[in-house]
Structures are given as structure tokens and as C-alpha cells.
Scaffold this active site. Structure first.
Site, short mmCIF file in Angstrom:
data_model
loop_
_atom_site.label_atom_id
_atom_site.label_comp_id
_atom_site.label_asym_id
_atom_site.label_seq_id
_atom_site.Cartn_x
_atom_site.Cartn_y
_atom_site.Cartn_z
CB SER A 28 -0.96 -0.04 1.19
OG SER A 28 -2.07 0.80 0.98
CG ASP A 181 -4.09 -2.12 0.21
OD1 ASP A 181 -3.34 -2.85 0.89
OD2 ASP A 181 -4.05 -0.89 0.24
#
Length: 324
Positions: A28, A181
Site C-alpha cells: 500500500s 491492496d
């Protein structure tokens, strides 16, 4: 935006100069920090990495300001500082993202972040001569499996895949596969560092609090805590495995030449991160990012003071107490 805390941690460790970074596994916002760190090191060593990280986060703030509707409505901007966010627009944005998908509010799939990344990082040069082992984690939407991007696979799309929060961005498609993600399956993944790096020391930089005292009662706070627990779960599982292997090694039940005893270290600021509002994750105000950076530097400084002597010798945290 809470990844600016990691920027501050890296800035202080690089400034200190006593530690060499052999590899980075990141997810991320961490994936953004990782590629910028690597490219900066390629361009100018530790000093180049510090400058590159500063320039990247400043570019993020500038881009957000250009695309921010609040520039036309200054009375809604509110207060932006570390640990304080009074803007009703950020709260509204957080609520809207729970009602509408990115396929509805961003049908053209625009991504200012892609433009920032491609301006700040020459990915072709990084793939050709990366100065460290780089592993970026993403989650395959259809299979639920983790995907580690490294070597020739490192590109802007890989970073965007690793940072693709599904309520905020449309899934990133790479070679016909769709990714969200990486935090859902590897936040971050530790195993690539165990397999591919010589050093036994791993420093984990946390931006999601492991511990948040009290029971959340608002819908936003409940969903936020669910997200934190979900994103920490993969790390918890890996730490359990590391603790198990460590016990086997220390009890001479396995050959030390066959298994590597990992030394785990942790830099975190749970109290400070818990004080941030949920909506502050969308706050790219430069003063707010600098506040996160400064807090990261302070935590890294405290960690160096207390734990530098443990590097190469022992873990500086009790894995069982912290993760099991």
C-alpha cells in the site's frame, strides 16, 4: 496518507547512516515509499533517498491540492494538523466512499497518483539496476492469493495494485489479473526477506495500530477497526510462524544451518495513530503530512537510542507478547 509516518522513519534511519537496507517488503502506502526509496538510493545513495522521499510526498500534497474541491470552498477546509482534522469535507468523503463504488464515482478511472509516481520514479532505470531487494505485495481479487512484484515486475501499475483500496480505486489489471491492496494478504509479507536477504534483522514499520483501546461505537470507527484488524492479520500469522521456528532453533530441534533465526524489530506509534480521525487518511495537506513525518522521525530516533545495540544480536521485541 498515513504512510507519511513511514517517510519520517526512513528519513531518520537514512540520516543516521549506521544501518544498511538490504531489502524492503512493502504494501500500500509502503509500496510507494519503497520504490521512491530505492530510486532515490539509485540516484544518490542515502542523501538521494531522503530527497526523493521528500519530493514524492510534496508532489502528493501538490497534486491533492490541485484536485481538491476545497480550494474553491475555503470555508470548509477546517483545521489540518497532526492528530487533528476538523474538515467536514473529509468526513463527507469517508461517508460517500461507503455508499458509492469507484466504478460509480470515478467511471473514467482517473488516478492522479499514477501521474505523481511516473514523474517521481524512473521505473525502467529502477528495474535495470535496483540497489536493494524490492518486494511489493498485492491481493489477487479473484483468487484471494498474494502476489509479490519484484525484479522486472516492478512498475507504476504494481505500486498502484499494492495500494488499491477497493472502496477508493478500481481494481488494477496486470496481465489479465485484477488486484486490490496487498494489506489483505501481506501487510507486509515477511517471507520474501527471509528467503532472499542475507541479514537476519527485520524492522517492521507500523502505520495501522496493533492495539486500539476501547470498543468503537460509531459506524465509521467500527469499519475502521475492522480494517485495521484485517490488515494486521497476515502479519500476525507470519509472526506466529517466525516464533515457532525460533523456538525450534533455540531448543536445538532443527539445524541452524538449515533454518534462519530471524531477529524482529518494530517501530510504531499506536497512541499517536489512534488519535487520528478515520477521515484523516484522505488528508493530503502538506502540514499534516509533515506532522506525520516528524512523528515518524521521533519514533525512529527513540528506537535507535533504545535498540541499536540489539541489531545482529537479538530481537528487540517480544514476539509472543506483541503478536501472539
Amino acid at each position: 496518507m498515513h504512510g507519511a509516518f513511514t517517510w519520517g522513519v526512513l528519513d531518520r534511519l537514512l540520516e543516521d547512516g549506521r544501518l544498511a537496507i538490504e531489502g524492503v517488503s512493502a504494501t500500500s502506502a509502503g509500496a510507494m515509499n519503497a520504490v521512491v526509496l530505492a530510486y532515490g538510493m539509485l540516484q544518490g545513495g542515502e542523501a538521494g533517498a531522503r530527497q526523493a522521499l521528500h519530493d514524492f510526498w510534496y508532489a502528493v500534497a501538490q497534486s491533492a491540492e490541485r484536485h481538491n474541491p476545497l480550494r474553491w470552498m475555503p470555508w470548509l477546509k477546517g483545521t489540518h494538523s497532526f492528530g487533528l482534522d476538523h474538515s467536514p469535507m473529509y468526513t463527507f468523503a469517508d461517508m460517500a466512499l461507503r455508499l458509492f463504488s469507484p466504478y460509480q464515482f470515478n467511471r473514467r478511472n482517473l488516478s492522479p497518483l499514477r501521474n505523481v509516481l511516473e514523474r517521481q520514479v524512473d521505473f525502467a532505470a529502477l528495474r535495470k539496476q535496483c540497489p536493494l531487494h524490492l518486494y511489493l505485495c498485492a491481493t489477487n481479487v479473484e483468487t484471494g492469493k498474494i502476489r509479490i512484484f519484484s525484479g522486472d515486475d516492478v512498475c507504476a501499475e504494481a505500486v498502484l495494485a499494492s495500494a488499491c483500496v477497493p472502496t477508493l480505486f478500481q481494481a488494477i489489471t496486470i496481465d489479465g489479473q485484477h488486484y486490490w491492496d496487498g494489506g489483505y494478504m501481506g501487510n507486509p509479507a515477511i517471507f520474501p526477506l527471509i528467503y532472499h536477504c542475507n541479514t537476519r534483522d527485520v524492522v517492521i514499520v507500523h502505520i495501522n495500530p496493533l492495539v486500539r483501546p476501547g470498543v468503537p461505537i460509531t459506524a465509521a470507527d467500527i469499519l475502521n477497526r475492522i480494517n485495521e484488524i484485517s490488515f494486521n492479520s497476515s502479519l500476525m500469522r507470519e509472526m506466529r510462524t517466525i516464533a515457532f521456528v525460533t523456538d525450534l532453533i533455540q531448543q536445538d530441534k532443527v539445524d541452524r544451518d538449515e533454518m534462519k533465526e530471524m531477529l524482529i524489530h518494530s517501530i510504531r506509534a499506536d497512541e499517536a495513530m489512534c488519535a487520528l480521525s478515520v477521515s484523516s487518511k484522505y488528508n493530503a495537506d502538506w502540514r499534516f503530512l509533515c506532522g506525520l513525518h516528524d512523528n515518524g522521525r521521533r519514533e525512529a530516533e527513540a528506537w535507535l537510542t533504545e535498540n541499536y545495540h540489539n541489531i545482529g544480536e537479538r530481537s528487540s521485541i517480544d514476539i509472543r507478547k506483541e503478536f501472539l
